[in-house]
Design an enzyme around this catalytic site. Structure first.
Site, mmCIF file in Angstrom:
data_model
loop_
_atom_site.group_PDB
_atom_site.id
_atom_site.type_symbol
_atom_site.label_atom_id
_atom_site.label_comp_id
_atom_site.label_asym_id
_atom_site.label_seq_id
_atom_site.Cartn_x
_atom_site.Cartn_y
_atom_site.Cartn_z
ATOM 1 N N HIS A 133 -10.767 7.858 -2.053
ATOM 2 C CA HIS A 133 -9.909 7.364 -3.132
ATOM 3 C C HIS A 133 -9.801 5.835 -3.157
ATOM 4 O O HIS A 133 -8.718 5.245 -3.082
ATOM 5 C CB HIS A 133 -8.547 8.057 -3.216
ATOM 6 C CG HIS A 133 -7.729 8.154 -1.957
ATOM 7 N ND1 HIS A 133 -7.333 7.063 -1.257
ATOM 8 C CD2 HIS A 133 -7.215 9.226 -1.316
ATOM 9 C CE1 HIS A 133 -6.597 7.454 -0.234
ATOM 10 N NE2 HIS A 133 -6.534 8.761 -0.239
ATOM 11 N N HIS B 163 0.161 18.650 6.763
ATOM 12 C CA HIS B 163 0.011 17.755 5.608
ATOM 13 C C HIS B 163 -0.873 18.438 4.570
ATOM 14 O O HIS B 163 -1.892 19.020 4.912
ATOM 15 C CB HIS B 163 -0.617 16.449 6.119
ATOM 16 C CG HIS B 163 -0.908 15.429 5.075
ATOM 17 N ND1 HIS B 163 -0.147 15.260 3.955
ATOM 18 C CD2 HIS B 163 -1.912 14.497 4.993
ATOM 19 C CE1 HIS B 163 -0.658 14.270 3.222
ATOM 20 N NE2 HIS B 163 -1.724 13.804 3.827
ATOM 21 N N GLU C 100 -2.436 17.089 1.736
ATOM 22 C CA GLU C 100 -3.477 16.394 0.971
ATOM 23 C C GLU C 100 -4.809 17.133 1.127
ATOM 24 O O GLU C 100 -5.118 17.712 2.174
ATOM 25 C CB GLU C 100 -3.598 14.921 1.423
ATOM 26 C CG GLU C 100 -4.410 14.111 0.417
ATOM 27 C CD GLU C 100 -4.327 12.593 0.612
ATOM 28 O OE1 GLU C 100 -3.673 12.124 1.554
ATOM 29 O OE2 GLU C 100 -4.940 11.881 -0.226
ATOM 30 N N ASP D 30 -7.847 16.631 1.722
ATOM 31 C CA ASP D 30 -8.831 16.493 2.806
ATOM 32 C C ASP D 30 -8.458 17.376 3.996
ATOM 33 O O ASP D 30 -9.283 17.618 4.876
ATOM 34 C CB ASP D 30 -9.008 15.025 3.240
ATOM 35 C CG ASP D 30 -7.710 14.295 3.484
ATOM 36 O OD1 ASP D 30 -6.693 14.644 2.873
ATOM 37 O OD2 ASP D 30 -7.714 13.344 4.291
ATOM 38 N N HIS E 210 2.199 10.026 5.479
ATOM 39 C CA HIS E 210 2.341 9.170 4.329
ATOM 40 C C HIS E 210 2.644 9.927 3.051
ATOM 41 O O HIS E 210 2.650 9.320 1.951
ATOM 42 C CB HIS E 210 1.081 8.306 4.161
ATOM 43 C CG HIS E 210 -0.134 9.098 3.722
ATOM 44 N ND1 HIS E 210 -0.854 8.747 2.621
ATOM 45 C CD2 HIS E 210 -0.709 10.217 4.181
ATOM 46 C CE1 HIS E 210 -1.870 9.585 2.446
ATOM 47 N NE2 HIS E 210 -1.797 10.482 3.385
ATOM 48 N N ASP F 129 -2.042 12.444 9.603
ATOM 49 C CA ASP F 129 -2.829 11.246 9.242
ATOM 50 C C ASP F 129 -2.504 10.037 10.135
ATOM 51 O O ASP F 129 -3.323 9.119 10.247
ATOM 52 C CB ASP F 129 -2.536 10.856 7.793
ATOM 53 C CG ASP F 129 -3.417 11.602 6.802
ATOM 54 O OD1 ASP F 129 -4.489 12.072 7.197
ATOM 55 O OD2 ASP F 129 -3.014 11.720 5.633
ATOM 56 N N TYR G 86 -7.603 1.398 8.612
ATOM 57 C CA TYR G 86 -6.918 2.623 8.155
ATOM 58 C C TYR G 86 -5.422 2.330 7.947
ATOM 59 O O TYR G 86 -4.836 2.694 6.930
ATOM 60 C CB TYR G 86 -7.121 3.697 9.228
ATOM 61 C CG TYR G 86 -6.563 5.049 8.916
ATOM 62 C CD1 TYR G 86 -7.372 6.054 8.389
ATOM 63 C CD2 TYR G 86 -5.236 5.363 9.178
ATOM 64 C CE1 TYR G 86 -6.870 7.317 8.124
ATOM 65 C CE2 TYR G 86 -4.721 6.611 8.921
ATOM 66 C CZ TYR G 86 -5.551 7.584 8.399
ATOM 67 O OH TYR G 86 -5.048 8.836 8.147
ATOM 68 N N HIS H 281 -7.832 12.374 11.550
ATOM 69 C CA HIS H 281 -9.095 11.663 11.250
ATOM 70 C C HIS H 281 -9.530 10.869 12.482
ATOM 71 O O HIS H 281 -8.696 10.233 13.144
ATOM 72 C CB HIS H 281 -8.909 10.656 10.109
ATOM 73 C CG HIS H 281 -8.573 11.271 8.789
ATOM 74 N ND1 HIS H 281 -9.480 11.977 8.026
ATOM 75 C CD2 HIS H 281 -7.421 11.277 8.078
ATOM 76 C CE1 HIS H 281 -8.888 12.397 6.914
ATOM 77 N NE2 HIS H 281 -7.642 11.982 6.923
HETATM 78 FE FE1 FEO Z 1 -3.230 12.107 3.634
HETATM 79 FE FE2 FEO Z 1 -6.002 12.574 5.502
HETATM 80 O O1 FEO Z 1 -4.826 12.887 4.072
#
Ligand code: FEO
Length: 396
Positions: free
Chosen positions: A24, A78, A80, A82, A145, A164, A192, A225
């Site tokens: 993104h 989370h 999101e 991904d 986040h 995250d 990041y 991640h």
């Molecule tokens: Fe907030 Fe890695 O997604």
């Protein structure tokens, strides 16, 4: 492929994405990973899933340990995409007894997947869940986040599954911090932070303080991640520093140029900053990605912006960069602006306005030059750089 056991009976079962180059709007030139973790206990539990197109890799890694149908619990730290893109398909295969998530997690899952029939189990902040021999404590991290975000802490292993937070967009064959190049790793962690968490710095500081107050012993941090931290102190200290907006004696001259006039001015401004003994990076927006620039903004004290005027406004790359930087809310910066123009010349005023909105300390009204700078004009730019350099030296 051997299963990757990060603590006794705790496995990494995520996916490595070697090819993604855009997240993104964030340039992921080192790829990334989507981490998921599996605990083998009386209640077999999967923490998070992966991006939709990586479902096969997740299932393959789980099957090396256990048949996915045997998983009892799913924890969604989370929502999101991904980390939940393949959730509907995983739910069909696993059919878990319970799906644990935060209050906002349930709402966010419903808004994404519209499945009222999933076996949601909303957890309260601080709530414990026994899996048999291991106990999970859920820690709410709202807005770190997303509103739904939470951490899962495995008490017996002193393991923090941190969603995250503490992540890096960093693909590697290695899974731990002490197995990769430390400079590469810390750069990716800083980048990041600057692009994902910077705007939530006050919440990061508060979270670190409250974790310390809780006396939570942390032996390992497993983010969603990048690599896992076997030296959690290193990344916690870095987050403490980044969230406190601590800056170095460093300035950035960020600019775009039309016919090289603003570029000439940028170089003269940088010379002036350097004259004052302040380190300076000259960052042309045509060759530096906004997300790389944000990594430099993190510990820079001064941001000097340059753009010529185009159609009574800014060059589009500068306008886009300003919009991006403003959203990430860098704080405690010194600012200044410069740029060439032909007839109207609004660019400097516009850049100053945005920096004022960001509460930067504007140390000079800025330098505007008609068409092409003369020697005298370049001297004015050097003087602007010197004023910025002096202000940085006084402030740091
Ligand atoms: Fe907030 Fe890695 O997604």
């Amino acid at each position: 492929m051997h299963p990757i056991e990060i603590k006794p009976n705790v496995y990494w079962v995520g996916a490595v994405d070697w090819t993604t180059r855009d997240f993104h709007g964030y340039s992921t030139y080192r790829g990334t990973t989507y981490n998921a973790y599996l605990i083998m206990d009386e209640k077999i539990t999967l923490f998070d899933t992966v991006k939709k197109d990586k479902k096969g890799e997740l299932l393959h890694r789980i099957r090396n340990i256990v048949e996915p149908e045997k998983i009892d619990y799913l924890v969604v730290n989370h929502v999101e995409m991904d980390h939940s893109g393949c959730l509907p398909e995983i739910m069909e295969i696993v059919k878990p007894e319970k799906l644990f998530c935060s209050t906002m997690g349930r709402k966010t899952l419903l808004d994404h997947f519209h499945r009222e029939d999933w076996p949601y189990e909303v957890v309260k902040p601080g709530q414990d869940l026994s899996l048999g021999s291991k106990t999970i404590q859920f820690i709410e991290t709202r807005m770190l986040h997303w509103p739904d975000s939470m951490f899962s802490y495995v008490k017996e292993d002193k393991l923090l599954i941190s969603s995250d937070a503490f992540g890096q967009h960093f693909a590697s064959s290695e899974r731990f911090d002490d197995e990769v190049n430390l400079n590469d790793l810390m750069y990716q962690a800083a980048k990041y932070y600057a692009n994902i968490l910077y705007l939530y710095s006050p919440l990061v500081s508060k979270l670190i303080a409250s974790v310390q107050e809780m006396g939570l012993e942390i032996d390992m941090i497993a983010p969603d991640h990048g690599v896992i931290w076997r030296d959690p102190g290193r990344i916690i200290n870095a987050y403490s520093e980044w969230s406190s907006h601590k800056a170095r004696k460093k300035a950035l001259v960020i600019y775009d140029t039309m016919w090289h006039s603003t570029e000439m001015m940028a170089k003269a401004v940088a010379d002036g900053i350097q004259d004052e003994g302040v380190s300076v990076d000259l960052l042309d927006l045509t060759v530096n990605h906004r997300s790389e620039i944000m990594a430099s903004v993190l510990d820079a004290k001064a941001i000097v912006l340059g753009s010529p005027t185009l159609n009574n406004g800014l060059l589009p790359r500068m306008a886009g960069f300003l919009m991006y930087m403003r959203g990430l809310k860098p704080a405690n910066k010194i600012g200044a602006a410069f740029g060439s123009y032909g007839w109207s010349g609004e660019a400097v005023k516009l850049m100053n306005k945005v920096m004022e909105e960001m509460k930067f300390e504007i140390v000079d009204p800025g330098v505007r030059v008609k068409y092409v700078p003369s020697h005298e004009n370049l001297k004015e730019c050097v003087e602007l750089g010197r004023r910025v350099g002096k202000a940085v030296t006084e402030a740091v």
